[in-house]
Design an enzyme around this catalytic site. Structure first.
Site, PDB file in Angstrom:
ATOM      1  N   TYR A  30      12.159   5.535  -0.824  1.00  0.00           N
ATOM      2  CA  TYR A  30      11.755   5.985  -1.896  1.00  0.00           C
ATOM      3  C   TYR A  30      11.722   7.580  -1.797  1.00  0.00           C
ATOM      4  CZ  TYR A  30       6.950   6.647  -0.803  1.00  0.00           C
ATOM      5  OH  TYR A  30       5.543   7.012  -0.397  1.00  0.00           O
ATOM      6  N   GLU A 177      -0.570  13.415  10.461  1.00  0.00           N
ATOM      7  CA  GLU A 177      -0.557  13.650   8.997  1.00  0.00           C
ATOM      8  C   GLU A 177      -1.805  12.897   8.353  1.00  0.00           C
ATOM      9  OE1 GLU A 177       3.154  12.521   6.823  1.00  0.00           O
ATOM     10  OE2 GLU A 177       3.041  10.520   7.993  1.00  0.00           O
TER      11      GLU A 177
HETATM   12  N1  PDD Z   1       3.482  10.941  -0.661  1.00  0.00           N
HETATM   13  N2  PDD Z   1       3.237  12.189   4.175  1.00  0.00           N
HETATM   14  C1  PDD Z   1       2.996  11.211   3.766  1.00  0.00           C
HETATM   15  C2  PDD Z   1       2.866   9.567   4.474  1.00  0.00           C
HETATM   16  C3  PDD Z   1       3.390  10.679   2.151  1.00  0.00           C
HETATM   17  O1  PDD Z   1       3.185   9.654   1.381  1.00  0.00           O
HETATM   18  C4  PDD Z   1       3.580  11.893   1.654  1.00  0.00           C
HETATM   19  C5  PDD Z   1       3.742  11.949   0.124  1.00  0.00           C
HETATM   20  C6  PDD Z   1       3.694  13.189   2.052  1.00  0.00           C
HETATM   21  C7  PDD Z   1       3.810  14.553   1.696  1.00  0.00           C
HETATM   22  O2  PDD Z   1       5.233  14.742   1.211  1.00  0.00           O
HETATM   23  P1  PDD Z   1       5.709  15.642   0.092  1.00  0.00           P
HETATM   24  O3  PDD Z   1       5.272  17.242   0.308  1.00  0.00           O
HETATM   25  O4  PDD Z   1       7.198  15.623   0.125  1.00  0.00           O
HETATM   26  O5  PDD Z   1       5.266  14.661  -1.134  1.00  0.00           O
HETATM   27  C8  PDD Z   1       3.291  13.379   3.666  1.00  0.00           C
HETATM   28  C9  PDD Z   1       3.999  10.853  -2.103  1.00  0.00           C
HETATM   29  C10 PDD Z   1       3.486  11.581  -3.077  1.00  0.00           C
HETATM   30  C11 PDD Z   1       3.667   9.477  -2.322  1.00  0.00           C
HETATM   31  O6  PDD Z   1       3.980   8.317  -1.679  1.00  0.00           O
HETATM   32  O7  PDD Z   1       3.214   9.215  -3.598  1.00  0.00           O
END
Ligand code: PDD
Length: 283
Positions: A30, A177
């Site tokens: 996704y 993270e």
């Molecule tokens: N999640 N790490 C994880 C495990 C994440 O699920 C997300 C983002 C990020 C940040 O990635 P980005 O900057 O590309 O949004 C890091 C999204 C927002 C979600 O699952 O809703």
């Protein structure tokens, strides 16, 4: 309105077969793309990461980038809010239950739009509390997989503790993270970021923050961050497409640095907001 397998429709009308491998195995990937004033932010980068995720799970991309862009733009137009959070999901589609890939694959392609709710002003000005927990996920956290049970359980630990996020520590040694975000550490004016490897999701917001740091002469280092460094950080920052840049001001019940959002947060938050506005004006 949503998009499912070639059609735009109200979400109430959307149906998928119960044997969809997304439902049975969590066999899919996704993306979440923030949309500001109807402009998808960093769409090319999100589509590239989607391609990487698809390659990792050996699923052929059902669309080329121009088609994705057209579908996404149309869905954005069909939905009310100016600012949207666009969700894209592709699964290996319906098939008789068997772990091995089916011979014939009809992927399920699903897009939905939700109103984008960025953090309330109070969280921006006060910061948010977080906890730490053992990173007990698999070794392919770089794939944006829909199978999120470990992340769900880890994030719930934070919610149960009245906190906004769980910061994950691998092997009792280093920080990877957050359960649904990337984490930066600030020490002595230097912005520290963990390396993009198989143990974290390569965040799009993470990239923007590092680009902004580089462009604005903010000292920064990309390297493994010891757990011990997290606990003595001057500042902790959290980034994601929906949370943007937030300060973590309490960790495991103790104040981070002064307990208030610090100078690095203030700088990066402003740079990020300005960058966003600039991109929207010029796109
Ligand atoms: N999640 N790490 C994880 C495990 C994440 O699920 C997300 C983002 C990020 C940040 O990635 P980005 O900057 O590309 O949004 C890091 C999204 C927002 C979600 O699952 O809703």
């Amino acid at each position: 309105m949503i998009y499912l397998n070639g059609e735009f429709m109200p979400i109430e009308q959307a149906r998928i077969p119960v044997l969809d491998r997304g439902f049975i195995f969590g066999d899919g990937v996704y993306e979440v793309v923030p949309v500001y004033s109807r402009h998808p932010f960093r769409l090319a980068e999100h589509l590239r990461r989607l391609q990487d995720s698809l390659n990792s799970i050996k699923l052929v991309n059902p669309h080329d980038d121009p088609t994705w862009m057209r579908l996404i733009q149309h869905l954005v137009e069909l939905n009310e809010p100016e600012d949207q959070s666009l969700y894209i999901q592709i699964t290996r589609g319906p098939a008789k239950r068997d772990h091995a890939f089916p011979k014939q694959i009809t992927p399920t392609v699903f897009l939905m739009s939700n109103p984008l709710t960025t953090p309330p002003q109070q969280q921006v000005s006060e910061g948010v509390p977080a906890i730490t927990a053992v990173d007990n996920r698999w070794l392919r956290c770089d794939i944006k997989a829909i199978a999120l049970l470990p992340n769900v359980l880890l994030r719930q630990l934070a919610v149960d503790a009245g906190c906004a996020e769980t910061i994950l520590i691998r092997e009792n040694e280093f920080m990877t993270e957050g359960a649904a975000s990337n984490i930066f550490v600030v020490k002595k004016g230097i912005l520290l970021a963990p390396p993009k490897d198989n143990l974290m999701l390569p965040g799009i917001t993470y990239d923007v923050v590092l680009e902004l740091a580089a462009a604005n002469n903010i000292p920064h280092e990309v390297r493994r961050i010891a757990a011990s460094e997290v606990f003595v950080a001057d500042e902790l920052l959290l980034t994601s497409s929906t949370k943007e840049v937030l300060a973590i001001t309490r960790l495991d019940g103790k104040p981070v640095g002064t307990g208030k959002p610090g100078a690095m947060f203030a700088r990066l938050h402003k740079l990020y907001q300005d960058f966003k506005l600039n991109v929207m004006r010029t796109s």
